[in-house]
Structures are given as structure tokens and as C-alpha cells.
Design a protein around this motif. Structure first.
Motif, mmCIF file in Angstrom:
data_model
loop_
_atom_site.group_PDB
_atom_site.id
_atom_site.type_symbol
_atom_site.label_atom_id
_atom_site.label_comp_id
_atom_site.label_asym_id
_atom_site.label_seq_id
_atom_site.Cartn_x
_atom_site.Cartn_y
_atom_site.Cartn_z
ATOM 1 N N ILE A 349 11.091 -7.928 -1.973
ATOM 2 C CA ILE A 349 10.999 -9.106 -3.001
ATOM 3 C C ILE A 349 9.607 -9.729 -2.887
ATOM 4 O O ILE A 349 9.136 -10.267 -3.572
ATOM 5 C CB ILE A 349 12.273 -9.939 -2.514
ATOM 6 N N ALA A 350 9.292 -9.918 -1.468
ATOM 7 C CA ALA A 350 7.988 -10.669 -1.297
ATOM 8 C C ALA A 350 6.874 -9.641 -2.054
ATOM 9 O O ALA A 350 6.030 -10.319 -2.355
ATOM 10 C CB ALA A 350 7.731 -10.734 0.189
ATOM 11 N N GLY A 351 6.900 -8.279 -1.825
ATOM 12 C CA GLY A 351 5.657 -7.442 -2.359
ATOM 13 C C GLY A 351 5.957 -7.735 -3.971
ATOM 14 O O GLY A 351 4.973 -7.793 -4.429
ATOM 15 N N VAL A 352 7.131 -7.794 -4.474
ATOM 16 C CA VAL A 352 7.017 -7.974 -6.190
ATOM 17 C C VAL A 352 6.522 -9.181 -6.384
ATOM 18 O O VAL A 352 5.813 -9.397 -7.351
ATOM 19 C CB VAL A 352 8.625 -8.016 -6.363
ATOM 20 N N LEU A 353 6.907 -10.354 -5.733
ATOM 21 C CA LEU A 353 6.464 -11.897 -5.891
ATOM 22 C C LEU A 353 4.787 -11.696 -6.038
ATOM 23 O O LEU A 353 4.139 -12.270 -6.925
ATOM 24 C CB LEU A 353 6.778 -12.759 -4.962
#
Length: 688
Positions: A349-353
Motif C-alpha cells: 500500500i505504501a508503494g502504491v501511494l
């Protein structure tokens, strides 16, 4: 379930509901003054209300089609010019059953969107391991943060419940390899597409980024071969019993068919109308670094940036600041997230953001999005700044990590959240304004135009209303709504896209009537079919126009064609002008002139490559110096025939007139050259 555990869970649920109710009252109910104000202006908000009302009338037999709507008649698939709202329509239908007025039903539909978005985000965050308190705060940010209010005028973006649910289930699928989770995620993705194409596309983009980050996590954190995630998914598929495999394939096939059904009209629009956004149009609404700090409607954050970032085009679309509290909490969540119990979910999720922010950011005119914008679906998405509506979910997840860290790390962490963080989140979300309009204005506009409709309207009639007091899009929507009420079609229309060659602002000039008919005749390749033209004309009821020529009822006044290339300078040098006369019509000055074509090539009235020939004019003062610029434009009413002439009627704005000077008229090929720069002398008319 033990009684104590049941009572505890019930208490948590009551607290969650109480938090939502407080935010609901403080943000949308306060901003809309209950039901006194409408979310959005008299343009897009009324357009979305129109789409919902057409769905209601279709289900009760008062509208012929969900896709072939009555505006821009008789052009096909006009709903494909914009979002369709099918996925959220059940809420409107239910509200409409209990209230008589469409605008009130629209308000109830809009308000329920907050319920759906909050509930979906809360459930998704709980699925990803958040505590009830942390998930409540995250859901509040997803449903009520500053960008949601800034975009409230675009009601087609409002229902976002599929975003958190699709991403949560998909993330769990990649982690647990259970195909049941993939089916559930796909179902929410499809529903989100039906609720709104924009939000559906951004959800799909979110899931695509999730896949990429899953591979990155496997390779960088677990030190596995790059193909290992595929091997694991295949291995899990192989151990499924045959019956489960067929069931999963059946569900996924059904979802694919549902998407094909939804996108078929949009594909038709692209094929028939060439509805593709140019890179220049998209680039102006790609997020800049400054966009993430703009909140012009916020009571707290508008003043620091009021004089900054003035060079951002379409500034109202760049209101992407998520608020100080969400950003601080998300930053804290990112710092502590690596220690969370589920490193996979955090990393993904951090990478997606950060990945999507980097992918779509426009820095100095450069953006990685240029590579992807040419993909079939991406090419139709114009306003990429609206991505903030889905980025709020990864932000909400980071907020959950921060709050749960505070609760677990310190005994007073929970009190800090309840007594300090929550009130600040509430205050920041509530201290902002929403684009609104008065319900009375919506109704008054319709009452005025309703009085102009003939008492007896033929069932086959096609109404065409002149533009009255403006703005033009509001007049067009007035015409659409009144025609819908009467069960009639209309030549008027307003949407995210218009048929090629349509004149947006034509006032009361009746020449727009045969022009639109000729445009459609060209569209269906019947430009020379006089019988079809006369049959079409016999159905049209013009209302409020001036200068209608009776000859238009018995013969085609001219052709209308679209050229698929630019004109050369030599081709345009074959043109010249002839002055006719000047007349005053109901207080407006009208200049009559003609454009002569001595060449062998017909000059088309429209362009398929967005470089049409247009008429422009300016005033010179008594000394011959320009008193105004070449800013005014008017489309050619028809083609300029080879070895022939085109009669033109120019409506002159009285505010531009320069007594004792002169009026100059010229032609411009938009974005290419001015006729007077390549040797075509402008027409100069003394202005007394």
C-alpha cells in the motif's frame, strides 16, 4: 459469542456510528444547510441529476432508453459522452419513490454517498488489521477529507465505496492466494466502474499498482525470484477442486461480460465521434507538486497558498491537499509501518501511494504518465488530479497504522486520539466550503423555460431552445430538463463531450438550427438526401430564436463537413469577403456579410483534427489602431462551397463597439494561422 464480547463489539459499533454522525452533521449537512442548498453548480450537478432522473423514468416507462438519451438528438450513444451513474442509481430510485422533486432526490442520493464511502472504508480497514478506533479515523478521512469536499461539485466522483473494498480484498488475495478473494475484489471493481467511469478507472489503476508492488515486495523483501509470485498463484490454482475452478471462472467471466456491456457504448462513442483527449488537455490537469498543497476552499489553508502557484492552469481541479492532520498521521504511519505485523500489506500500500504520485506527477512539463495516457481506456481520462479521491484510501491505511501504534505503544495513546487527534481531524474537515447552488435557482430556471414550451407537443417532436440569459451550458441544461419532463427529444445538449462541429454559444441565432441538422446529415452520410433533411426539419420545434428563414423548411441551406487535415496557406488565399448590411435586431447589432471562395476546394465548416476555420473580429479606433483583440470567435455556419459563397450573420456585442472607428473581420485556422497573416485582407467596415 460470549455476552461480554458481544457487548464490547456492540459498544464499538455504536462509537463508530456516533463518529460518523458527528462528521456527517459537521461537514455535508452544515455546508448544504440541510436540504436548502444543492451540492455543485447549475452545470455538472444538474447534468448528473439529469442522468439519474432518466434512469428513474426508464424504469417507470417514461424514457425510451438508458443509453440513447433525448439530448443532442438524434445522435446515438450520447450517455457515453459522460459518466453513467448506474451503480449508485438504486439509491436515487429509492429516494425518488418517496419524494416528488428530482432535485430533492438528488440531495438524498448525494448525502447517502457519505454513508456508503465511510462504511466501505471502515470495513476495508478492519479487514487489513486496523482496530475499530483507528479504522474509524481512517474511514473519516476517506469519506470527509478536504479533497472530497473540493470535488463535491463533480457528483459523478462521489460514490467511491468500491475503491477500499476492491483494494483490500485484492491485497489479501495476493497475500493469501485465495481465489475467492479475487472474485470479491473483481465484483467491487466492476460495481465501482458502474458507479462512475472515472473512479472505476482509478480503482483499476490502484489494483495494477498493487500487482507491481507485490512483485517488488517478493523480490526485494523476500529475496525471491521475480517469477515466484506467479508460481505460487499457479500452485494454489492447481490444488483447487474442479468444481471450485469452474465456479471461480464463471464468476470472473460474468464480471468481464458486465464490463463489456458497460463499455460497449463508450467504445461506440470513441469509434463514431473520435472522442480522444489530447495530451495538451490532459497535461494541464496532471498533478503538480504544488497541487498536493492547494486547498483554496479551506478556512485554514487557503491563505498560505492564495498568492502562490498562480500559474497552475485549471486551478479548481488541483485542490488536492488532504489536510495537515491526515498528512502528519500518514507520515507517522509510514515511519512506523515497517514494524507492523503485516509487512506485505504495508509495503504494497505504501508503494502504491508513492508510486502513483510519482507516475502521474507533472514536473516542469515532464510526466511518466505521457507513456501510459495513450492506452485505450487511459486516453479518455482527462482530469488526472481526481486521482486524489482514491489515494485517500492508502493515506487512510497509513493513518490506521499511526493510531494503532500510539494506542499500543503508550497507555495514554487512546486518550490522545480521542481528545486531540479526532477533534483536530473533525475541525479540519469541517472548516471548508463546498461548491453549492440554491435549489430555488434550479427551479426558477426551469419555470422560466417551461413557460415557452407550446401547450401541445407532438410525441415525435424535437425541441430546440434558443440560449437566453446564460451561461450557455445552463441554458442547454434547462432545455434538456424541460424536454425530459415533456417526454420529448431536443437538439440542445451539454455533457463532457459534444458532437464534432457543434457551436457551444449561439444565442438566438436561428442559423444554428439548419446547421445542426446539416451536421447530423453529414454524420450519417446523407448530406445530399433532401427528403431526409425535410423529414428531420418537420419534427423540429424551434423556440425563442430570431432570424429564422422560411426557406430552411423547404430546402437544405448548405452542407456541413469535417476535414481530417489542416488547410494549406494557398487554399485559404482563395477566400475573400463581401460586406452586406448592418441591422439592429431587438437591441443587438447584426452584421451581414459573405465569404467568397474562388478555389476548387470546399472549405469545411468543421475539423476532425481540432483545427477548424473560424470567423473572428475586432474593433479599430478612429486613428486605425486596435481597440480590441482578435478574441471573439464564431464557427462557420456551413461549408464555404468551391466557386461559391457563404452568407454569415455576425452578432456584435454592444460593449465592444467603438463609435467612429471600424470593425475588422478575418478568418483563423485554430492553432495554425490567421488568414490576414498569409495575405487574405481582412474586411474593414466603418462603424458609425
Amino acid at each position: 459469542m460470549p455476552v461480554a464480547l458481544y457487548m464490547k463489539s456492540r459498544s464499538y459499533l455504536l462509537c463508530v456510528v456516533a463518529l460518523f454522525v458527528c462528521a456527517f452533521v459537521a461537514v455535508p449537512l452544515r455546508q448544504l444547510h440541510g436540504l436548502a442548498l444543492m451540492p455543485g453548480d447549475i452545470a455538472d450537478a444538474r447534468l448528473n441529476n439529469y442522468f439519474l432522473e432518466n434512469i428513474y423514468q426508464f424504469f417507470f416507462g417514461e424514457s425510451e432508453s438508458l443509453w440513447q438519451l433525448g439530448f443532442f438528438s438524434p445522435f446515438p450513444y450520447v450517455l457515453g459522452f459522460s459518466d453513467n451513474l448506474f451503480g449508485s442509481a438504486p439509491v436515487y430510485l429509492l429516494a425518488r419513490l418517496f419524494v416528488a422533486e428530482p432535485d430533492t432526490a438528488f440531495q438524498l442520493w448525494f448525502l447517502f454517498g457519505y454513508v456508503a464511502n465511510f462504511a466501505a472504508a471502515y470495513y476495508a480497514l478492519r479487514l487489513l488489521g486496523g482496530s475499530p478506533l483507528a479504522s474509524s479515523v481512517g474511514a473519516l478521512i476517506f469519506a470527509f477529507a478536504l479533497p472530497t469536499t473540493a470535488h463535491a461539485g463533480h457528483a459523478q466522483l462521489h460514490y467511491r465505496f468500491g475503491v477500499p473494498l476492491a483494494m483490500a480484498f485484492f491485497t489479501l488475495f495476493l497475500e493469501q492466494k485465495k481465489y475467492r478473494l479475487l472474485v470479491i475484489s473483481g465484483a467491487w471493481l466492476v460495481w465501482q466502474f458502474y458507479a462512475g467511469i472515472y473512479m472505476g478507472f482509478f480503482t483499476l489503476l490502484l489494483l495494477a499498482a498493487t500487482v507491481c508492488m507485490h512483485f517488488v515486495f517478493s523480490r526485494c523483501s523476500l529475496k525471491q525470484p521475480f517469477v515466484q509470485p506467479i508460481r505460487e498463484l499457479n500452485a494454489q490454482w492447481q490444488i483447487q477442486v474442479r468444481q471450485d475452478k469452474w465456479r471461480i471462472l464463471l464468476y470472473l467471466t460474468g464480471q468481464l461480460i458486465a464490463l463489456v456491456v458497460l463499455f460497449y457504448p463508450y467504445i461506440q462513442v470513441s469509434r463514431l465521434y473520435g472522442a480522444v483527449r489530447s495530451w495538451g488537455e490532459i497535461a494541464s490537469m496532471l498533478p503538480r507538486p504544488q497541487s498536493y498543497f492547494l486547498a483554496d476552499l479551506s478556512d485554514f489553508w487557503s491563505w498560505p497558498t492564495a498568492g502562490l502557484f498562480a500559474d497552475i492552469p485549471m486551478r479548481h481541479e488541483h485542490q488536492m491537499f488532504m489536510g495537515a492532520m491526515p498528512m502528519l498521521l500518514a507520515a507517522m504511519g509510514f515511519l512506523v509501518g515497517a514494524r507492523s505485523s503485516n509487512a506485505h500489506t504495508f509495503m504494497v500500500i505504501a508503494g502504491v501511494l508513492f508510486g502513483l504520485i510519482a507516475l502521474t506527477l507533472n514536473v516542469g512539463g515532464f510526466s511518466f504518465w505521457y507513456v501510459l495516457h495513450q492506452l485505450p481506456l487511459a486516453s479518455a481520462i482527462r482530469v488526472m488530479t481526481r486521482l486524489d479521491q482514491v489515494l485517500l484510501f492508502p493515506v487512510a491505511y497509513m493513518v490506521v497504522l499511526a493510531i494503532d501504534y500510539l494506542r499500543d505503544k503508550w497507555r495514554w495513546g487512546g486518550r490522545l486520539v480521542m481528545l486531540v487527534i479526532l477533534p483536530l481531524v473533525f475541525l479540519e474537515c469541517a472548516a471548508t466550503s463546498m461548491y453549492v447552488s440554491h435549489k430555488s435557482e434550479w427551479r426558477d430556471r426551469l419555470s422560466l423555460i417551461e413557460a415557452t414550451v407550446p401547450q401541445e407537443v407532438n410525441p415525435d417532436a424535437i425541441l430546440f431552445f434558443a440560449q437566453r440569459q446564460g451561461p450557455y451550458f445552463a441554458d442547454e441544461l434547462d432545455a434538456m430538463w424541460v424536454s425530459l419532463r415533456h417526454g420529448a427529444k431536443t437538439l440542445n445538449g451539454y455533457s463532457g463531450f459534444v458532437p464534432p462541429g457543434y457551436t457551444l454559444e449561439y444565442g438566438k441565432d436561428c442559423a444554428e438550427l439548419p446547421r445542426r441538422l446539416a451536421l447530423f446529415m453529414s454524420f450519417v452520410e446523407k448530406s445530399d438526401d433532401e427528403n431526409a433533411y425535410l423529414d428531420f426539419m418537420s419534427k423540429v420545434v424551434p423556440i425563442g430564436f430570431e432570424g429564422c428563414d422560411p426557406a430552411w423548411v423547404t430546402q437544405i441551406p448548405g452542407s456541413f463537413s469535417l476535414l481530417g487535415r489542416r488547410y494549406t496557406q494557398e487554399e485559404i488565399r482563395k477566400l475573400d469577403y463581401r460586406f452586406g448590411s448592418i441591422a439592429r435586431v431587438e437591441g443587438q447589432t447584426i452584421v451581414y456579410l459573405s465569404i467568397h471562395n474562388t478555389g476548387d476546394l470546399t472549405i469545411a465548416a468543421g475539423s476532425r483534427v481540432n483545427t477548424p476555420m473560424r470567423i473572428s473580429w475586432r474593433f479599430l479606433d478612429s486613428t486605425g489602431l486596435p481597440a480590441s483583440g482578435w478574441d471573439t470567435r464564431m464557427d462557420l455556419p456551413f461549408d464555404i462551397p468551391a466557386k461559391g459563397e457563404l452568407a454569415v450573420r455576425l452578432p456584435i456585442d454592444s460593449a465592444m463597439e467603438i463609435k467612429g472607428g471600424s470593425l475588422q473581420v478575418s478568418l483563423v485556422q485554430e492553432g495554425v494561422f490567421w488568414a490576414h497573416d498569409i495575405g487574405v485582407q481582412p474586411l474593414t467596415i466603418p462603424w458609425q
